[in-house]
Design a protein around this motif. Structure first.
Motif, PDB file in Angstrom:
ATOM      1  N   ALA A  83       1.321  10.003   1.199  1.00  0.00           N
ATOM      2  CA  ALA A  83      -0.097   9.802   1.492  1.00  0.00           C
ATOM      3  C   ALA A  83      -0.811   9.170   0.299  1.00  0.00           C
ATOM      4  N   GLN A 119     -15.680  15.034   3.151  1.00  0.00           N
ATOM      5  CA  GLN A 119     -14.665  14.929   4.201  1.00  0.00           C
ATOM      6  C   GLN A 119     -15.223  15.248   5.589  1.00  0.00           C
ATOM      7  N   GLN A 140      -7.788  13.710  11.431  1.00  0.00           N
ATOM      8  CA  GLN A 140      -6.335  13.650  11.611  1.00  0.00           C
ATOM      9  C   GLN A 140      -5.643  14.227  10.387  1.00  0.00           C
ATOM     10  N   ARG A 141      -6.239  13.941   9.218  1.00  0.00           N
ATOM     11  CA  ARG A 141      -5.722  14.482   7.965  1.00  0.00           C
ATOM     12  C   ARG A 141      -6.889  14.652   7.000  1.00  0.00           C
ATOM     13  N   THR A 172      -8.575  11.223   3.333  1.00  0.00           N
ATOM     14  CA  THR A 172      -8.979  11.719   4.643  1.00  0.00           C
ATOM     15  C   THR A 172      -8.811  10.634   5.709  1.00  0.00           C
ATOM     16  N   LYS A 173      -8.191  10.988   6.814  1.00  0.00           N
ATOM     17  CA  LYS A 173      -7.988  10.049   7.928  1.00  0.00           C
ATOM     18  C   LYS A 173      -8.575  10.643   9.202  1.00  0.00           C
ATOM     19  N   ARG A 174      -9.123   9.779  10.025  1.00  0.00           N
ATOM     20  CA  ARG A 174      -9.740  10.239  11.271  1.00  0.00           C
ATOM     21  C   ARG A 174      -9.087   9.590  12.482  1.00  0.00           C
ATOM     22  N   LYS A 175      -9.151  10.277  13.593  1.00  0.00           N
ATOM     23  CA  LYS A 175      -8.665   9.742  14.861  1.00  0.00           C
ATOM     24  C   LYS A 175      -9.718   8.794  15.429  1.00  0.00           C
ATOM     25  N   GLU A 233       0.088   5.481   0.215  1.00  0.00           N
ATOM     26  CA  GLU A 233      -0.630   4.794   1.295  1.00  0.00           C
ATOM     27  C   GLU A 233      -2.090   4.559   0.925  1.00  0.00           C
ATOM     28  N   ALA A 234      -2.696   5.515   0.227  1.00  0.00           N
ATOM     29  CA  ALA A 234      -4.104   5.397  -0.154  1.00  0.00           C
ATOM     30  C   ALA A 234      -4.308   4.649  -1.467  1.00  0.00           C
ATOM     31  N   LYS A 272     -10.714   9.672  -0.084  1.00  0.00           N
ATOM     32  CA  LYS A 272      -9.850   8.511   0.146  1.00  0.00           C
ATOM     33  C   LYS A 272      -8.646   8.867   1.016  1.00  0.00           C
TER      34      LYS A 272
END
Length: 445
Positions: free
Chosen positions: A165, A253, A198-199, A189-192, A168-169, A187
């Motif tokens: 992760a 977040q 999502q994360r 944090t991922k969203r659907k 990737e970031a 940075k």
């Protein structure tokens, strides 16, 4: 909250394994026994996992080989409540040597007289505790000068992070300061597509797994009490800094409601469905044992360990962390206290034994010599926690007379703060101090 009434062995206190010092009336044991005479000792401990129980049994076998006149009968998976009830009752069925995972209760063990002062035994056998143990672990095994316990391995808390992760970031290394922590958490944090999480970069919510506020607060190096034993959280500017940082982590977040909703999707802490294992959190606060669990479960991502970040104005303390651990002592009711001391000394002071036990259950050694031993597990992820344990800035909770009631009060207060239910933080901290002082006073009167 526990009831404020002062009663002996109320349901609430018994359930928590606590005893008020004023209610204790332990059976009187003896320190006049000859430790070279044949004797059978009873050792009660809390480990229950088969591998951990085997490690204890192997330790006892090594001890009995060195002391062929002493036989040790062990009872595993024993709670503090069960031990305390047995020590109150005394008699032949009570244990001689006891251990506990709850360092918060050391103040009660010492002040109640249920566990004997070990200083006379150390003096008789030439153990210089300041040369054997660090100040931090000694501090959480004594109360008001009474060294009624010794550390039996330690736990250190640090940061686990998902290397995949991070890559990737575009983040090159784990954060070292709180400003970097907040930046990286956002940075990562991922969203659907619907905007839900999502994360999370890091879930700071105090109800998550090991995220007890006292463990996270350790990165600020707080002093809970002044020299007179009065709570001083309201007077310490680090308290407000800590809560402000936690709020900023939450806001970065998506806010408290979103993170709490996301938290409810996580599996059990010790399962393969926990937040870090399922990659729902890119960073995670945990103890040294998590590394072994990640390896055993063959995690499907690259991971690493590091100390938790520190406040920007305390950057020179990076490497610190929260320490706690298992403690061992001798029951006041034991008629074989000198023989019991031989067992406690072997388990807690003997370097080879401490190293072998630490390697077997993947805990941090609790003696200075064992921490430096070349025989320790050389795994880099484990070494992170050894370094945290050795760091001069690492802290542990100070013991109290009422079994860490102040920690419970801090937790309840922290839940309200993070949920936005404390509009005036200064006032809230003053009220928290007043409550802690009142609880402490009630316990000694």
């Amino acid at each position: 909250m526990r009831p404020r009434m002062r009663i002996c062995l109320s349901a609430a206190l018994a359930g928590a394994g606590l005893i008020l010092s004023g209610c204790a009336n332990p059976s009187v044991g003896s320190d006049r026994d000859d430790p070279t005479e044949p004797v059978t000792l009873k050792f009660w401990h809390g480990w229950s996992n088969p591998a951990e129980v085997k490690a204890i049994d192997d330790s006892i076998a090594r001890f009995e080989k060195l002391h062929p006149n002493i036989r040790v009968k062990t009872v595993n998976n024993v709670t503090d409540a069960t031990v305390n009830q047995a020590l109150r009752a005394g008699g032949d069925d009570a244990p001689d040597v006891v251990s506990s995972f709850t360092t918060n209760n050391v103040g009660q063990y010492c002040s109640s007289g249920m566990w004997v002062d070990l200083d006379p035994f150390m003096k008789k056998t030439g153990v210089q505790k300041e040369k054997v143990f660090s100040k931090t672990v000694l501090d959480y095994t004594k109360y008001q000068g009474n060294q009624c316990a010794l550390p039996l391995l330690a736990d250190a808390f640090g940061l686990y992070y998902n290397k995949d992760a991070f890559k990737e970031a575009g983040i090159e290394r784990p954060p070292r300061t709180m400003s970097e922590f907040k930046r990286d958490a956002a940075k990562l944090t991922k969203r659907k597509p619907d905007g839900s999480l999502q994360r999370a970069g890091f879930v700071p919510n105090f109800r998550l797994y090991q995220n007890s506020p006292d463990r996270m607060f350790a990165q600020w190096g707080p002093a809970y009490f002044d020299g007179k034993g009065k709570a001083q959280l309201a007077k310490d500017p680090r308290s407000k800094q800590f809560f402000a940082t936690q709020r900023e982590l939450i806001d970065a977040q998506g806010g408290y409601a979103a993170l709490e909703k996301f938290r409810t999707t996580f599996g059990d802490e010790m399962s393969s469905q926990s937040s870090f294992m399922t990659q729902k959190a890119a960073m995670h606060l945990d103890g040294e044992w998590r590394g072994l669990m990640l390896k055993d479960s063959k995690a499907k991502f690259a991971w690493g360990t590091a100390p938790m970040p520190v406040p920007d104005d305390q950057a020179d303390t990076y490497g610190r962390g929260y320490l706690t651990g298992t403690v061992a002592g001798i029951a006041h009711s034991s008629k074989h206290q000198n023989a019991a001391w031989e067992l406690v000394k072997f388990l807690t002071v003997d370097t080879d034994q401490v190293v072998r036990f630490a390697n077997a259950i993947h805990n941090v050694p609790s003696t200075l010599a064992a921490l430096k031993s070349p025989k320790l597990d050389a795994d880099p992820s484990f070494r992170t926690f050894l370094d945290i344990a050795k760091n001069q800035h690492s802290t542990a909770l100070p013991p109290s007379v009422n079994g860490g009631q102040y920690v419970v009060s801090l937790q309840d207060f922290s839940y309200d703060v993070e949920a936005g239910k404390v509009p005036d933080l200064d006032k809230g901290l003053r009220e928290l101090d007043a409550q802690i002082d009142a609880d402490n006073l009630q316990s000694v009167n």
